[in-house]
Design an enzyme around this catalytic site. Sequence first.
Site, PDB file in Angstrom:
ATOM      1  N   TYR A   1      13.428  55.035  80.751  1.00  0.00           N
ATOM      2  CA  TYR A   1      14.499  56.258  79.972  1.00  0.00           C
ATOM      3  C   TYR A   1      13.706  57.252  79.285  1.00  0.00           C
ATOM      4  CZ  TYR A   1      17.254  58.776  76.606  1.00  0.00           C
ATOM      5  OH  TYR A   1      17.694  59.690  76.185  1.00  0.00           O
TER       6      TYR A   1
ATOM      7  N   ILE B   1      26.850  65.304  73.689  1.00  0.00           N
ATOM      8  CA  ILE B   1      25.605  65.889  73.531  1.00  0.00           C
ATOM      9  C   ILE B   1      25.951  67.021  74.553  1.00  0.00           C
ATOM     10  CG2 ILE B   1      23.352  67.039  73.605  1.00  0.00           C
ATOM     11  CD1 ILE B   1      22.844  64.443  72.394  1.00  0.00           C
ATOM     12  N   GLY B   2      26.906  67.192  75.762  1.00  0.00           N
ATOM     13  CA  GLY B   2      26.929  68.312  76.853  1.00  0.00           C
ATOM     14  C   GLY B   2      28.119  68.986  76.224  1.00  0.00           C
TER      15      GLY B   2
END
Length: 247
Positions: free
Chosen positions: A151, A18-19
């Site tokens: 998470y 995603i980055g």
Amino acid sequence: MPNLTGKTALVTGATSGIGLAGAQALAQEGAFVFLVGRRLDALHDAVADIGSDRATSIQADVTDQADLDRVAATIEASGRRLDIVFANAGINEFATLGNLTWEHHTKIFDTNVGGVTFAVQAALPLVNEGASIILCGSNGDVKAAPGASVYAASKAAIRSLARSWAAELVDRKIRVNVVAPGLTQTPGLADLFSESAGALDDLTSTVPMKRRARPEEIGNVVTFLASDASSFMTGAEVYVDGGVSQF
């Protein structure tokens, strides 16, 4: 389409998934992007893919304050200021309640919460009035997932930080929003389910749209939140999960 010509962006966790997709999308819309990540070879590959006229890289670990200070100093020395910050770096590992350890908790919170908090803090003196800060959350902040409690809690913290920071920065006309992906076909997801591909397929079957997101689909939403197309949005969370959080 968003027009980011003349804008400068900082993206953490920018070497893959995603980055990287967010960095690529921002550059495609005209922004110059500083890519931050731990793996030097992957950073070089990412810059080569985007183009050195649109991107440069800074090797850094978001859990290391000295590294974050160096990132800020490098950007300042370049003579650029920031219009966009995409705080994306994050990790996930599974552990059920009976198997949780302090090491697991610390590792996830240091990266997913501390790494976001102090990366944004380090960048803040360089952020222009009217800028957009985008935090990478997850639909895990509202959906139960056995083994992912720490998470999910870290991503719920991201949601809370965005609200507070949006309120703190509104007088500077800086907007703070969260993009919250669901299952996305990234190397990180593949690693997470490397020993249980069947479990990943089962989880994918619960997505109303019956597939996983492509990273570029998340990147498209990042460019929207970075642009004037979202100019009246702050403190918001945008789910990009094929309907999982809404159905």
